[in-house]
Structures are given as C-alpha cells and as structure tokens.
Design an enzyme around this catalytic site. Structure first.
Site, PDB file in Angstrom:
ATOM      1  N   GLY A  63       0.828  -1.021  -0.014  1.00 14.66           N
ATOM      2  CA  GLY A  63       0.124  -0.226  -0.393  1.00 14.66           C
ATOM      3  C   GLY A  63       0.658   1.109   0.135  1.00 14.66           C
ATOM      4  O   GLY A  63       0.336   2.414   0.223  1.00 14.66           O
ATOM      5  N   CYS A  64       2.100   1.043  -0.065  1.00 20.53           N
ATOM      6  CA  CYS A  64       2.959   2.063  -0.175  1.00 20.53           C
ATOM      7  C   CYS A  64       3.529   2.983  -1.567  1.00 20.53           C
ATOM      8  O   CYS A  64       3.866   1.710  -2.442  1.00 20.53           O
ATOM      9  CB  CYS A  64       4.443   2.019   0.412  1.00 20.53           C
ATOM     10  SG  CYS A  64       3.904   1.891   2.758  1.00 20.53           S
ATOM     11  N   GLU A  65       3.484   3.830  -2.237  1.00 20.35           N
ATOM     12  CA  GLU A  65       4.456   4.095  -3.618  1.00 20.35           C
ATOM     13  C   GLU A  65       5.174   3.174  -3.235  1.00 20.35           C
ATOM     14  O   GLU A  65       5.522   3.053  -4.697  1.00 20.35           O
ATOM     15  CB  GLU A  65       3.853   5.585  -3.240  1.00 20.35           C
ATOM     16  CG  GLU A  65       4.104   5.969  -4.635  1.00 20.35           C
ATOM     17  CD  GLU A  65       3.814   7.803  -4.786  1.00 20.35           C
ATOM     18  OE1 GLU A  65       5.047   8.554  -4.305  1.00 20.35           O
ATOM     19  OE2 GLU A  65       2.950   8.533  -4.781  1.00 20.35           O
ATOM     20  N   ASN A  66       6.152   3.614  -2.138  1.00 14.16           N
ATOM     21  CA  ASN A  66       7.368   2.951  -2.824  1.00 14.16           C
ATOM     22  C   ASN A  66       7.931   1.638  -1.756  1.00 14.16           C
ATOM     23  O   ASN A  66       7.317   1.466  -1.049  1.00 14.16           O
ATOM     24  CB  ASN A  66       8.754   4.179  -2.128  1.00 14.16           C
ATOM     25  CG  ASN A  66       8.748   5.635  -3.392  1.00 14.16           C
ATOM     26  OD1 ASN A  66       8.049   5.963  -3.137  1.00 14.16           O
ATOM     27  ND2 ASN A  66       9.122   5.241  -4.162  1.00 14.16           N
TER      28      ASN A  66
END
Length: 150
Positions: A63-66
C-alpha cells in the site's frame, strides 16, 4: 518479531540523537514546501539502509508508493526498537519522522501517538500526495500491529 535480530544492523539516530522535538523545531522554521522537501531528503540520508536479509516479504508494507520495510524488537524494559527502510527518498524521510516519534516507547505509548497530527504540526500533512498519505497510514497501521503482538 524475532528478538534475535542483530541490533547493530538496525541502529539509527531517530528517537535518540534526532528527537521528534528537534524535528518539530527544525520544520517550524521552514516555510516553503521546497525547504521541507529538502529536509525530508536530508533526513532520509541519515537513516541507514537495512541489510538485504532484513528486507523480507513479511517486513514489507503493501500500500506504499515505494517499497517500505518495517520491523520491531521488544527490549527487556518493555520498550520497542523500531527500524525500517524505503527505496524512496521522500517516503524514507517520512519514515524517519515516524521512527523519531516511536523509538524507545512502550506499546501503549505508541498506540497513543497521533502520527497524522505530528505530520500536520510539521506542515507536511497537506503537502504530501494522497498515495504517500496512504503509505504513511499503512506504515502506522503496521507499526501498531507489530507493537500490539507482544
């Protein structure tokens, strides 16, 4: 979390040499978003990279961009050593703020922290993208899950 995690491999200055109070003081002096962005990048450089053996699937946060990895070690005094890493500079900078807020705290103290209010106090809440905000929320949820297991 395995309490046999090599502590030296996860050491960082956040919560010790770099406190949340110091970060709040530093960020309040910065007015322009570009200056706050640069501060996040500088903070990210102070967080040592985790060794590859600690960048496991079980530590990775979805769920994180990175890519982000987060781990916790319960110390004998009932306080946590929280460690992590990210492959993105801004996300890693945001992670350093979280680490400064939660390092060497009990599970209850961590549960009581309103991280989104801290990001608001830093002047970051309205500046980071929705996807990064979602990532911060995922980090916070994982953190609270890790520290409620013991």
């Amino acid at each position: 979390m395995n309490n046999n995690t090599p502590l030296l491999a996860t050491q960082h200055p956040f919560g010790h040499e770099i406190t949340l109070e110091a970060l709040l003081n530093d960020f309040q002096k910065l007015k322009a978003w570009e200056d706050k962005y640069r501060q996040l990048v500088q903070l990210s450089r102070k967080l040592p990279a985790l060794p590859d053996e600690l960048k496991t699937t079980e530590k990775e946060i979805k769920g994180c961009e990175n890519r982000v990895w987060l781990g916790a070690k319960l110390n004998n005094d009932g306080k946590y050593h929280i460690y992590g890493d990210s492959d993105g500079r801004i996300v890693k900078g945001l992670l350093t703020i979280i680490l400064a807020a939660v390092e060497n705290k009990t599970a209850q103290e961590i549960a009581d922290i309103d991280m989104l209010a801290i990001f608001d106090q830093l002047g970051l809440a309205n500046q980071i993208s929705q996807s990064r905000t979602d990532g911060v929320n995922a980090i916070i949820a994982r953190l609270k899950s890790l520290t409620s297991q013991y």
